[in-house]
Design a protein around this motif. Structure first.
Motif, PDB file in Angstrom:
ATOM      1  N   LEU A  20      12.663  44.337  19.869  1.00  0.00           N
ATOM      2  CA  LEU A  20      12.029  45.394  19.083  1.00  0.00           C
ATOM      3  C   LEU A  20      10.888  46.065  19.836  1.00  0.00           C
ATOM      4  O   LEU A  20      10.317  47.045  19.350  1.00  0.00           O
ATOM      5  CB  LEU A  20      11.496  44.810  17.768  1.00  0.00           C
ATOM      6  CG  LEU A  20      12.553  44.261  16.800  1.00  0.00           C
ATOM      7  CD1 LEU A  20      11.874  43.552  15.635  1.00  0.00           C
ATOM      8  CD2 LEU A  20      13.448  45.386  16.302  1.00  0.00           C
ATOM      9  N   GLU A  21      10.569  45.507  21.016  1.00  0.00           N
ATOM     10  CA  GLU A  21       9.472  46.006  21.851  1.00  0.00           C
ATOM     11  C   GLU A  21       8.166  46.043  21.073  1.00  0.00           C
ATOM     12  O   GLU A  21       7.379  46.997  21.160  1.00  0.00           O
ATOM     13  CB  GLU A  21       9.819  47.376  22.436  1.00  0.00           C
ATOM     14  CG  GLU A  21      11.071  47.338  23.303  1.00  0.00           C
ATOM     15  CD  GLU A  21      11.329  48.646  24.031  1.00  0.00           C
ATOM     16  OE1 GLU A  21      10.385  49.459  24.124  1.00  0.00           O
ATOM     17  OE2 GLU A  21      12.462  48.845  24.505  1.00  0.00           O
ATOM     18  N   SER A  22       7.945  44.979  20.307  1.00  0.00           N
ATOM     19  CA  SER A  22       6.723  44.844  19.516  1.00  0.00           C
ATOM     20  C   SER A  22       5.794  43.850  20.209  1.00  0.00           C
ATOM     21  O   SER A  22       5.950  42.625  20.075  1.00  0.00           O
ATOM     22  CB  SER A  22       7.043  44.368  18.103  1.00  0.00           C
ATOM     23  OG  SER A  22       5.853  44.153  17.375  1.00  0.00           O
ATOM     24  N   LEU A  23       4.837  44.366  20.950  1.00  0.00           N
ATOM     25  CA  LEU A  23       3.939  43.519  21.719  1.00  0.00           C
ATOM     26  C   LEU A  23       3.060  42.663  20.814  1.00  0.00           C
ATOM     27  O   LEU A  23       2.820  41.482  21.097  1.00  0.00           O
ATOM     28  CB  LEU A  23       3.070  44.389  22.630  1.00  0.00           C
ATOM     29  CG  LEU A  23       2.144  43.651  23.603  1.00  0.00           C
ATOM     30  CD1 LEU A  23       2.944  42.728  24.503  1.00  0.00           C
ATOM     31  CD2 LEU A  23       1.352  44.656  24.433  1.00  0.00           C
ATOM     32  N   SER A  24       2.580  43.232  19.708  1.00  0.00           N
ATOM     33  CA  SER A  24       1.689  42.492  18.810  1.00  0.00           C
ATOM     34  C   SER A  24       2.401  41.298  18.179  1.00  0.00           C
ATOM     35  O   SER A  24       1.839  40.198  18.081  1.00  0.00           O
ATOM     36  CB  SER A  24       1.139  43.418  17.724  1.00  0.00           C
ATOM     37  OG  SER A  24       2.192  43.965  16.943  1.00  0.00           O
ATOM     38  N   VAL A  25       3.658  41.502  17.753  1.00  0.00           N
ATOM     39  CA  VAL A  25       4.421  40.396  17.160  1.00  0.00           C
ATOM     40  C   VAL A  25       4.708  39.333  18.224  1.00  0.00           C
ATOM     41  O   VAL A  25       4.628  38.124  17.961  1.00  0.00           O
ATOM     42  CB  VAL A  25       5.732  40.901  16.540  1.00  0.00           C
ATOM     43  CG1 VAL A  25       6.579  39.731  16.046  1.00  0.00           C
ATOM     44  CG2 VAL A  25       5.440  41.860  15.394  1.00  0.00           C
ATOM     45  N   SER A  56       3.981  46.251  27.936  1.00  0.00           N
ATOM     46  CA  SER A  56       2.709  46.991  27.931  1.00  0.00           C
ATOM     47  C   SER A  56       2.786  48.284  28.730  1.00  0.00           C
ATOM     48  O   SER A  56       1.890  49.125  28.638  1.00  0.00           O
ATOM     49  CB  SER A  56       1.584  46.111  28.501  1.00  0.00           C
ATOM     50  OG  SER A  56       1.410  44.947  27.729  1.00  0.00           O
ATOM     51  N   GLU A  57       3.830  48.437  29.540  1.00  0.00           N
ATOM     52  CA  GLU A  57       3.934  49.600  30.403  1.00  0.00           C
ATOM     53  C   GLU A  57       5.230  50.364  30.095  1.00  0.00           C
ATOM     54  O   GLU A  57       6.292  50.103  30.686  1.00  0.00           O
ATOM     55  CB  GLU A  57       3.916  49.178  31.878  1.00  0.00           C
ATOM     56  CG  GLU A  57       2.659  48.401  32.266  1.00  0.00           C
ATOM     57  CD  GLU A  57       2.669  47.972  33.722  1.00  0.00           C
ATOM     58  OE1 GLU A  57       3.356  48.630  34.526  1.00  0.00           O
ATOM     59  OE2 GLU A  57       1.993  46.981  34.038  1.00  0.00           O
ATOM     60  N   PRO A  58       5.185  51.310  29.163  1.00  0.00           N
ATOM     61  CA  PRO A  58       6.392  52.048  28.743  1.00  0.00           C
ATOM     62  C   PRO A  58       7.080  52.799  29.874  1.00  0.00           C
ATOM     63  O   PRO A  58       8.290  53.049  29.815  1.00  0.00           O
ATOM     64  CB  PRO A  58       5.857  53.031  27.688  1.00  0.00           C
ATOM     65  CG  PRO A  58       4.571  52.421  27.223  1.00  0.00           C
ATOM     66  CD  PRO A  58       3.990  51.724  28.406  1.00  0.00           C
ATOM     67  N   THR A  59       6.338  53.157  30.921  1.00  0.00           N
ATOM     68  CA  THR A  59       6.929  53.956  31.998  1.00  0.00           C
ATOM     69  C   THR A  59       7.338  53.114  33.209  1.00  0.00           C
ATOM     70  O   THR A  59       7.659  53.652  34.257  1.00  0.00           O
ATOM     71  CB  THR A  59       5.935  55.043  32.459  1.00  0.00           C
ATOM     72  OG1 THR A  59       4.732  54.399  32.926  1.00  0.00           O
ATOM     73  CG2 THR A  59       5.598  55.983  31.309  1.00  0.00           C
ATOM     74  N   ILE A  60       7.308  51.811  33.055  1.00  0.00           N
ATOM     75  CA  ILE A  60       7.622  50.944  34.188  1.00  0.00           C
ATOM     76  C   ILE A  60       9.062  51.178  34.652  1.00  0.00           C
ATOM     77  O   ILE A  60       9.966  51.430  33.858  1.00  0.00           O
ATOM     78  CB  ILE A  60       7.413  49.459  33.799  1.00  0.00           C
ATOM     79  CG1 ILE A  60       7.421  48.587  35.059  1.00  0.00           C
ATOM     80  CG2 ILE A  60       8.482  48.986  32.825  1.00  0.00           C
ATOM     81  CD1 ILE A  60       6.987  47.159  34.794  1.00  0.00           C
TER      82      ILE A  60
END
Length: 363
Positions: A20-25, A56-60
């Motif tokens: 889900l690309e949910s870093l907080s969860v 944390s890096e969407p453009t990686i």
């Protein structure tokens, strides 16, 4: 207990927020993992750190491919936890109890026990055949002499030469305590005796010694006996059986060494705790340094190694076992030319070693 159901629960705990690309969860779930399942966290700490970095890096670059590799790594590693012998495993217990930081000790993704048994059996047979076919001992001299060929693995050449030097220093040190008494050295997991046959106890003045090597593989011991120097002996013995026998003896070994041995054990802490019960003056342990620690996408089981140790992790285990570290070193050769780095730790009586320390201000 990491059975298949528990493993799937942990996989879902970590993979769902990554998908889900949910870093907080993910961060919340990792906190749960670290609090309640430290063995699993020790295995996945660097993988989780990599997942956090990628999310944390969407453009990686190649982000989706990296996320996929992380997910596959988590699945393979967690599922392999079900293969660990967990009952009464002191190393796992120390991790779960928080006595060892999970970032400093890493269980490898592993095969079944049968696979390792098969590997050792085949390796023993190989060395047994080498002993039968070889005529290296026809001269009555050891294969290991000043004209030996340099090892094809330069990492091992550095490691062996360094290990030989340390044992020679320990012989010299202990002989100053009682020059009349034989200094007894036992090398556990001696293989075919390369280090034992390379050591010169007289290097620093020792004149009386007994040198013994043991290994669980009969083929290696057969080969070792074919190559040995006249004043060395080798025998086949499994390490825990050896410790049980040693507990009834009144003539302890002064030096016990284990070169590239601890990483093969399912429960290294239990072995160290048993070893600490003997009256040995010095215990020397050498192991690959952080072999898979810091390799977050490691998914391939090692054929024989079950653990990776950092210096901090190994020293924490020694402290729990009641052993005092008096020397440690990190030999970083693989970091520069490829292959493994090496960790060496010596335990003993600090006061004995302090007595031999000269203050440089006297010169």
């Amino acid at each position: 207990m990491y059975d298949s159901e528990k493993c799937q629960e942990l996989i879902d705990l970590l993979i769902s927020p990554i998908q889900l690309e949910s870093l907080s969860v993910l961060e919340d779930n990792v906190s749960t993992l670290k609090e309640h399942h430290q063995l699993a966290f020790a295995m996945l700490a660097d993988t989780i750190q990599e997942a956090t970095r990628v999310l944390s890096e969407p453009t990686i670059k190649a982000r989706e491919a990296k996320i996929h590799r992380i997910i596959e790594t988590i699945k393979l590693n967690v599922n392999s936890l079900a293969l660990w012998e967990q009952a009464n495993n002191r190393t796992a217990e120390a991790l779960e109890a928080g006595h060892i930081r999970p970032e400093t000790l890493k269980p490898h993704v592993r095969f079944s026990s049968e696979k390792y048994d098969e590997f050792y059996s085949n390796q023993s047979a190989k060395f047994s055949n080498m002993a039968v076919d070889s005529d290296l001992n026809s001269s009555g001299e050891s294969f290991y002499n000043d004209n030996s060929t340099l090892s094809h693995n330069i990492n091992h050449a550095f490691r062996v030469s360094y290990g030989v030097y340390l044992i020679e220093v320990l012989f010299g040190l202990l002989s100053t305590k009682n020059s009349e008494q034989a200094i007894r050295w036992l090398d556990i997991g001696c293989g075919f005796g390369q280090i034992i046959n390379s050591v010169d106890p007289k290097r620093y003045g020792c004149q009386n010694w007994e040198i013994t090597g043991c290994d669980m593989q009969e083929g290696k011991i057969k080969f070792a006996n074919q190559l040995k120097l006249p004043d060395r002996q080798f025998f086949t013995k499994e390490a825990f059986s050896l410790l049980s026998e040693m507990s009834t003896q009144n003539n302890p070994y002064d030096i016990i060494s284990m070169f590239e041995f601890m990483e093969h054990l399912n429960d290294p802490l239990s072995f160290l705790e048993q070893l600490a019960g003997f009256r040995s003056e010095v215990i020397l342990i050498a192991s690959p340094l952080a072999q898979t620690i810091g390799k977050p996408l490691m998914r391939k089981p090692d054929p024989v190694h079950l653990w990776s140790f950092s210096r901090e992790g190994l020293e924490d285990m020694l402290k729990i076992a009641g052993l005092d570290v008096i020397y440690s070193s990190e030999v970083r050769v693989g970091s520069y030319i490829g292959g493994l780095d090496w960790l060496t730790v010596v335990c003993g009586d600090k006061e004995l070693f302090k007595e031999k320390r000269t203050n440089w201000r006297r010169f």
